[in-house]
Design a protein around this motif. Sequence first.
Motif, PDB file in Angstrom:
ATOM      1  N   UNK A   1     -75.953 134.564  97.401  1.00  0.00           N
ATOM      2  CA  UNK A   1     -74.513 134.554  97.558  1.00  0.00           C
ATOM      3  C   UNK A   1     -73.972 133.183  97.183  1.00  0.00           C
ATOM      4  N   UNK A   2     -72.841 133.160  96.523  1.00  0.00           N
ATOM      5  CA  UNK A   2     -72.206 131.927  96.085  1.00  0.00           C
ATOM      6  C   UNK A   2     -71.462 131.250  97.228  1.00  0.00           C
ATOM      7  N   UNK A   3     -71.244 129.954  97.087  1.00  0.00           N
ATOM      8  CA  UNK A   3     -70.456 129.211  98.067  1.00  0.00           C
ATOM      9  C   UNK A   3     -68.957 129.397  97.853  1.00  0.00           C
ATOM     10  N   UNK A   4     -68.560 129.575  96.609  1.00  0.00           N
ATOM     11  CA  UNK A   4     -67.143 129.762  96.262  1.00  0.00           C
ATOM     12  C   UNK A   4     -67.038 130.968  95.352  1.00  0.00           C
ATOM     13  N   UNK A   5     -66.120 131.863  95.674  1.00  0.00           N
ATOM     14  CA  UNK A   5     -65.860 133.019  94.826  1.00  0.00           C
ATOM     15  C   UNK A   5     -64.361 133.143  94.619  1.00  0.00           C
ATOM     16  N   UNK A   6     -63.965 133.351  93.369  1.00  0.00           N
ATOM     17  CA  UNK A   6     -62.560 133.571  93.037  1.00  0.00           C
ATOM     18  C   UNK A   6     -62.478 134.749  92.073  1.00  0.00           C
ATOM     19  N   UNK A   7     -61.275 135.266  91.926  1.00  0.00           N
ATOM     20  CA  UNK A   7     -61.013 136.311  90.948  1.00  0.00           C
ATOM     21  C   UNK A   7     -59.700 135.957  90.257  1.00  0.00           C
ATOM     22  N   UNK A   8     -59.715 135.918  88.933  1.00  0.00           N
ATOM     23  CA  UNK A   8     -58.535 135.535  88.166  1.00  0.00           C
ATOM     24  C   UNK A   8     -58.166 136.672  87.227  1.00  0.00           C
ATOM     25  N   UNK A   9     -56.866 137.053  87.237  1.00  0.00           N
ATOM     26  CA  UNK A   9     -56.379 138.182  86.454  1.00  0.00           C
ATOM     27  C   UNK A   9     -55.140 137.775  85.675  1.00  0.00           C
ATOM     28  N   UNK A  10     -55.082 138.224  84.428  1.00  0.00           N
ATOM     29  CA  UNK A  10     -53.873 138.090  83.613  1.00  0.00           C
ATOM     30  C   UNK A  10     -53.567 139.462  83.042  1.00  0.00           C
ATOM     31  N   UNK A  11     -52.401 139.980  83.415  1.00  0.00           N
ATOM     32  CA  UNK A  11     -52.025 141.318  82.937  1.00  0.00           C
ATOM     33  C   UNK A  11     -51.373 141.269  81.568  1.00  0.00           C
ATOM     34  N   UNK A  12     -50.745 140.118  81.246  1.00  0.00           N
ATOM     35  CA  UNK A  12     -50.156 139.920  79.924  1.00  0.00           C
ATOM     36  C   UNK A  12     -49.782 138.453  79.783  1.00  0.00           C
ATOM     37  N   UNK A  13     -49.528 138.033  78.572  1.00  0.00           N
ATOM     38  CA  UNK A  13     -49.068 136.666  78.341  1.00  0.00           C
ATOM     39  C   UNK A  13     -50.113 135.620  78.703  1.00  0.00           C
ATOM     40  N   UNK A  14     -49.634 134.455  79.094  1.00  0.00           N
ATOM     41  CA  UNK A  14     -50.511 133.314  79.315  1.00  0.00           C
ATOM     42  C   UNK A  14     -50.579 132.872  80.765  1.00  0.00           C
ATOM     43  N   UNK A  15     -49.987 133.650  81.659  1.00  0.00           N
ATOM     44  CA  UNK A  15     -50.057 133.355  83.087  1.00  0.00           C
ATOM     45  C   UNK A  15     -51.217 134.133  83.697  1.00  0.00           C
ATOM     46  N   UNK A  16     -51.848 133.528  84.688  1.00  0.00           N
ATOM     47  CA  UNK A  16     -52.902 134.212  85.415  1.00  0.00           C
ATOM     48  C   UNK A  16     -52.753 133.928  86.900  1.00  0.00           C
TER      49      UNK A  16
END
Length: 132
Positions: A1-16
């Motif tokens: 198991x990792x010490x840090x877990x994140x999830x990043x999503x971008x549905x369109x464009x350049x923002x996430x």
Amino acid sequence: MSDIETSTVSEEGFASTSQVGDFELTIDATDEKGPNPNAALVATYASCYLPAFRVGGQQRGHDDLGTIQIDADADLDDDDDLEAIRFDVYVEADVDDGELAEIVERAKDICHVQSALREGLRAEITAHGDAF
């Protein structure tokens, strides 16, 4: 198991939007919906260095530094990559320049973000006591 877990999503464009534990963080390369990645990195670096500075102060007998403010600025190269970062650290407590220099150096050793950056990108730091 990792010490840090994140999830990043971008549905369109350049923002996430990143999910970091219970928190959401929006980063946008165009600075429209949030800070751009370089600005977010500089702010994250300062946010890590500030508590490291407090710990460095405590380790040198300064248990109450009062308000601390970091004004950070950075330079980008022609490819928009971070080239240089500078911190001006303002400390409420009246701490002499020699002690401030010791705290600055100790905080560099403690700051996890500083450790993660390449040597040439680590911040140039100037500290000012009795600043507020």
